[in-house]
Design a protein around this motif. Sequence first.
Motif, mmCIF file in Angstrom:
data_model
loop_
_atom_site.group_PDB
_atom_site.id
_atom_site.type_symbol
_atom_site.label_atom_id
_atom_site.label_comp_id
_atom_site.label_asym_id
_atom_site.label_seq_id
_atom_site.Cartn_x
_atom_site.Cartn_y
_atom_site.Cartn_z
ATOM 1 N N HIS A 290 -55.591 64.180 34.482
ATOM 2 C CA HIS A 290 -56.411 65.273 33.960
ATOM 3 C C HIS A 290 -55.760 66.612 34.305
ATOM 4 O O HIS A 290 -54.850 66.691 35.139
ATOM 5 C CB HIS A 290 -57.837 65.216 34.519
ATOM 6 C CG HIS A 290 -57.903 65.391 36.008
ATOM 7 N ND1 HIS A 290 -57.676 64.367 36.894
ATOM 8 C CD2 HIS A 290 -58.136 66.493 36.767
ATOM 9 C CE1 HIS A 290 -57.780 64.812 38.125
ATOM 10 N NE2 HIS A 290 -58.053 66.101 38.086
ATOM 11 N N ASP A 291 -56.231 67.673 33.616
ATOM 12 C CA ASP A 291 -55.680 69.017 33.806
ATOM 13 C C ASP A 291 -54.166 69.027 33.689
ATOM 14 O O ASP A 291 -53.450 69.544 34.564
ATOM 15 C CB ASP A 291 -56.103 69.587 35.167
ATOM 16 C CG ASP A 291 -57.585 69.909 35.227
ATOM 17 O OD1 ASP A 291 -58.182 70.125 34.167
ATOM 18 O OD2 ASP A 291 -58.142 69.928 36.346
ATOM 19 N N VAL A 292 -53.658 68.456 32.598
ATOM 20 C CA VAL A 292 -52.207 68.372 32.416
ATOM 21 C C VAL A 292 -51.645 69.572 31.658
ATOM 22 O O VAL A 292 -50.440 69.644 31.428
ATOM 23 C CB VAL A 292 -51.823 67.064 31.684
ATOM 24 C CG1 VAL A 292 -52.261 65.860 32.491
ATOM 25 C CG2 VAL A 292 -52.447 67.018 30.284
ATOM 26 N N GLY A 293 -52.498 70.501 31.273
ATOM 27 C CA GLY A 293 -52.018 71.695 30.590
ATOM 28 C C GLY A 293 -51.225 72.577 31.531
ATOM 29 O O GLY A 293 -51.533 72.678 32.728
ATOM 30 N N ASP A 294 -50.201 73.245 31.006
ATOM 31 C CA ASP A 294 -49.337 74.075 31.839
ATOM 32 C C ASP A 294 -49.970 75.415 32.187
ATOM 33 O O ASP A 294 -49.582 76.050 33.170
ATOM 34 C CB ASP A 294 -48.004 74.320 31.124
ATOM 35 C CG ASP A 294 -47.279 73.022 30.811
ATOM 36 O OD1 ASP A 294 -47.415 72.074 31.611
ATOM 37 O OD2 ASP A 294 -46.600 72.956 29.772
ATOM 38 N N TYR B 299 -49.039 69.345 22.653
ATOM 39 C CA TYR B 299 -47.813 68.878 23.297
ATOM 40 C C TYR B 299 -47.041 70.050 23.906
ATOM 41 O O TYR B 299 -46.555 69.967 25.046
ATOM 42 C CB TYR B 299 -46.943 68.144 22.285
ATOM 43 C CG TYR B 299 -45.655 67.587 22.860
ATOM 44 C CD1 TYR B 299 -45.667 66.441 23.650
ATOM 45 C CD2 TYR B 299 -44.439 68.215 22.618
ATOM 46 C CE1 TYR B 299 -44.494 65.937 24.191
ATOM 47 C CE2 TYR B 299 -43.258 67.716 23.146
ATOM 48 C CZ TYR B 299 -43.292 66.572 23.927
ATOM 49 O OH TYR B 299 -42.136 66.088 24.464
ATOM 50 N N ALA B 300 -46.958 71.155 23.152
ATOM 51 C CA ALA B 300 -46.234 72.328 23.648
ATOM 52 C C ALA B 300 -46.911 72.909 24.885
ATOM 53 O O ALA B 300 -46.238 73.407 25.798
ATOM 54 C CB ALA B 300 -46.138 73.380 22.554
ATOM 55 N N GLN B 301 -48.222 72.831 24.940
ATOM 56 C CA GLN B 301 -48.961 73.399 26.061
ATOM 57 C C GLN B 301 -48.944 72.489 27.295
ATOM 58 O O GLN B 301 -49.412 72.891 28.361
ATOM 59 C CB GLN B 301 -50.403 73.696 25.647
ATOM 60 C CG GLN B 301 -50.495 74.798 24.608
ATOM 61 C CD GLN B 301 -51.911 75.236 24.331
ATOM 62 O OE1 GLN B 301 -52.801 75.046 25.138
ATOM 63 N NE2 GLN B 301 -52.135 75.840 23.171
ATOM 64 N N CYS B 302 -48.427 71.277 27.151
ATOM 65 C CA CYS B 302 -48.333 70.337 28.283
ATOM 66 C C CYS B 302 -46.887 69.973 28.593
ATOM 67 O O CYS B 302 -46.626 69.053 29.366
ATOM 68 C CB CYS B 302 -49.133 69.064 27.980
ATOM 69 S SG CYS B 302 -50.889 69.326 27.649
ATOM 70 N N ARG B 303 -45.952 70.661 27.984
ATOM 71 C CA ARG B 303 -44.544 70.264 28.043
ATOM 72 C C ARG B 303 -43.995 70.247 29.472
ATOM 73 O O ARG B 303 -43.278 69.317 29.859
ATOM 74 C CB ARG B 303 -43.713 71.221 27.181
ATOM 75 C CG ARG B 303 -42.272 70.790 26.983
ATOM 76 C CD ARG B 303 -42.187 69.541 26.146
ATOM 77 N NE ARG B 303 -40.825 69.142 25.896
ATOM 78 C CZ ARG B 303 -40.130 69.490 24.798
ATOM 79 N NH1 ARG B 303 -40.712 70.245 23.884
ATOM 80 N NH2 ARG B 303 -38.910 69.077 24.625
ATOM 81 N N VAL B 304 -44.323 71.257 30.266
ATOM 82 C CA VAL B 304 -43.796 71.324 31.632
ATOM 83 C C VAL B 304 -44.298 70.139 32.456
ATOM 84 O O VAL B 304 -43.523 69.481 33.173
ATOM 85 C CB VAL B 304 -44.188 72.656 32.300
ATOM 86 C CG1 VAL B 304 -43.767 72.654 33.776
ATOM 87 C CG2 VAL B 304 -43.556 73.831 31.576
ATOM 88 N N TRP B 305 -45.583 69.842 32.353
ATOM 89 C CA TRP B 305 -46.155 68.713 33.099
ATOM 90 C C TRP B 305 -45.524 67.398 32.658
ATOM 91 O O TRP B 305 -45.184 66.554 33.484
ATOM 92 C CB TRP B 305 -47.670 68.670 32.889
ATOM 93 C CG TRP B 305 -48.367 67.629 33.715
ATOM 94 C CD1 TRP B 305 -48.939 67.782 34.936
ATOM 95 C CD2 TRP B 305 -48.550 66.242 33.365
ATOM 96 N NE1 TRP B 305 -49.471 66.602 35.386
ATOM 97 C CE2 TRP B 305 -49.244 65.628 34.444
ATOM 98 C CE3 TRP B 305 -48.206 65.460 32.269
ATOM 99 C CZ2 TRP B 305 -49.597 64.278 34.442
ATOM 100 C CZ3 TRP B 305 -48.548 64.112 32.267
ATOM 101 C CH2 TRP B 305 -49.228 63.525 33.337
ATOM 102 N N LEU B 306 -45.352 67.233 31.353
ATOM 103 C CA LEU B 306 -44.784 65.999 30.829
ATOM 104 C C LEU B 306 -43.347 65.799 31.298
ATOM 105 O O LEU B 306 -42.956 64.692 31.698
ATOM 106 C CB LEU B 306 -44.834 66.005 29.303
ATOM 107 C CG LEU B 306 -46.219 65.853 28.668
ATOM 108 C CD1 LEU B 306 -46.152 66.139 27.177
ATOM 109 C CD2 LEU B 306 -46.768 64.453 28.916
ATOM 110 N N GLU B 307 -42.546 66.846 31.269
ATOM 111 C CA GLU B 307 -41.145 66.708 31.662
ATOM 112 C C GLU B 307 -41.004 66.443 33.153
ATOM 113 O O GLU B 307 -40.056 65.776 33.587
ATOM 114 C CB GLU B 307 -40.376 67.962 31.259
ATOM 115 C CG GLU B 307 -40.219 68.101 29.746
ATOM 116 C CD GLU B 307 -39.427 69.323 29.344
ATOM 117 O OE1 GLU B 307 -39.165 70.164 30.235
ATOM 118 O OE2 GLU B 307 -39.073 69.439 28.155
#
Length: 314
Positions: free
Chosen positions: A170-174, A115-123
Amino acid sequence: MPETPNVTYSFLGPAGTFTEAALAQVPEAQGKPWRAVNNVGEALADVVSGRSVAAMIAIENSVDGGVSATQDALASVPGLRIIGEYLVPVKFVIVARPGTTLKQVRVINAHPVAYAQCRVWLEATLPNHGHIPASSNVAAASSLFENGLADAAIAPPGIDKHYDLVELAHDVGDNPNAVTRFVLVARTNEIPPPTGADKTSIIVELPEDRSGALLDMLEQFATRGVNLSLIQSRPIGDALGRYRFVIDADGHILDERMSDALLGLRRFSPNVLFLGSYPRADKAPNEFTSRYDNEIFIEAREWLTELITGEPRT
């Protein structure tokens, strides 16, 4: 009849995890039984008990640093050696039950690290989403069928091959360069031969809490030209101010500069745990200046022997 040797390999399950992807890189494990476990402690217990010949565990992430649960487990379980390391690129996808669209996602199930590694994409993509922590990346996906509290999950690529899920993104990691380092741990005293592109892992306790103690430890490496690729402190737990250090050093125990550094460490600290020397996953040659060549250490030792014995070198 002679007893058939155990060839089972343990990994953090269930199927589809990054740990399984790391184990898939081990040639010796191909075609052998694989055992999925729930945590690092169980994986190491399998090795100690003989249930498995080796276990694959995550030890470091390029974004979050060392995996503290693994480091603490290795410090507390004697008789284990790291016999290899493997790198797995960290990619994430958003998955959901069939019929769900990305616009419908309100709650995400995800392991806290993922979750922390995808936080920017999610927000940016789902600014009003909520988060439910999961015990693993695969558990986040599988839980979509268990309680229905989450609309989607962050999971490893290919998870839809194991569960009836659809990929929404896909590729949602920051960080596109994120990678996790895994190590294969076995119960053995054998050390792989040096390759010139090796790594040595140790755990060292500071003998006392005093000014300059950490510098004294680091000088054992610096004065012998040994580079450190990882150094992380972990509390010993018996008192405030008491720490052990998890260290990865470039080189092999059979390299003269490394063996000399380990001798210096042993004189400095009574508690030095050797975790193993093994080939680097990236195969990058160890770099050092010529004054730390093996021949320099050997010549110095022969010179000292000549002074003590009075006999000239042959």
